[in-house]
Write a protein that holds these residues in place. Structure first.
Motif, PDB file in Angstrom:
ATOM      1  N   LYS A  76     -11.032   0.830   0.658  1.00  0.00           N
ATOM      2  CA  LYS A  76      -9.917   0.009   0.177  1.00  0.00           C
ATOM      3  C   LYS A  76     -10.140  -1.460   0.522  1.00  0.00           C
TER       4      LYS A  76
ATOM      5  N   ARG B 296     -10.348  -0.075  -8.946  1.00  0.00           N
ATOM      6  CA  ARG B 296     -10.235   1.385  -9.013  1.00  0.00           C
ATOM      7  C   ARG B 296     -11.637   1.966  -8.860  1.00  0.00           C
TER       8      ARG B 296
ATOM      9  N   SER C  35     -11.743   6.017   3.688  1.00  0.00           N
ATOM     10  CA  SER C  35     -10.859   5.573   2.614  1.00  0.00           C
ATOM     11  C   SER C  35     -10.337   4.165   2.871  1.00  0.00           C
TER      12      SER C  35
ATOM     13  N   MET D 219       3.902  13.181   0.973  1.00  0.00           N
ATOM     14  CA  MET D 219       3.316  11.872   1.165  1.00  0.00           C
ATOM     15  C   MET D 219       1.944  11.856   0.490  1.00  0.00           C
ATOM     16  N   ARG D 220       1.701  10.808  -0.254  1.00  0.00           N
ATOM     17  CA  ARG D 220       0.410  10.677  -0.931  1.00  0.00           C
ATOM     18  C   ARG D 220      -0.630  10.120   0.038  1.00  0.00           C
ATOM     19  N   ARG D 221      -1.883  10.390  -0.280  1.00  0.00           N
ATOM     20  CA  ARG D 221      -2.991   9.914   0.557  1.00  0.00           C
ATOM     21  C   ARG D 221      -2.974   8.390   0.670  1.00  0.00           C
ATOM     22  N   PHE D 222      -2.667   7.706  -0.421  1.00  0.00           N
ATOM     23  CA  PHE D 222      -2.624   6.244  -0.410  1.00  0.00           C
ATOM     24  C   PHE D 222      -1.585   5.750   0.598  1.00  0.00           C
ATOM     25  N   ASP D 223      -0.488   6.470   0.728  1.00  0.00           N
ATOM     26  CA  ASP D 223       0.547   6.093   1.702  1.00  0.00           C
ATOM     27  C   ASP D 223       0.024   6.222   3.133  1.00  0.00           C
TER      28      ASP D 223
ATOM     29  N   GLU E  32     -10.373  14.792   9.037  1.00  0.00           N
ATOM     30  CA  GLU E  32      -9.319  13.986   8.417  1.00  0.00           C
ATOM     31  C   GLU E  32      -9.352  12.548   8.937  1.00  0.00           C
TER      32      GLU E  32
END
Length: 73
Positions: free
Chosen positions: A61, A68, A57, A1-5, A50
């Motif tokens: 966003k 970006r 994060s 799983m990516r961080r963005f997910d 975390e």
């Protein structure tokens, strides 16, 4: 799983981390030796870091809305 997910599920993941932290603090209170206490404290610190990182994060966003942006230390 990516961080963005992970950011998509920030609220739920924070909830789960809080539940884990609660259990770990209970275990820490019951730790019978210093090595166990140190290990539990380390895991607590990693989870708290975390959680803060996910919060930051998700804030970025929301603030930068699709732009970006890279943040480095």
């Amino acid at each position: 799983m990516r961080r963005f997910d992970l950011l998509k599920y920030h609220d739920y993941i924070s909830f789960i981390i809080d539940k884990l932290l609660d259990r770990l603090y209970n275990l820490l209170r019951k730790a019978e030796d210093d090595m166990t206490a140190m290990a539990i404290k380390h895991v607590i610190n990693v989870l708290e870091e975390e959680k803060r990182s996910l919060w930051f994060s998700s804030l970025c966003k929301k603030v930068f809305k699709g732009e970006r942006v890279g943040i480095t230390d």
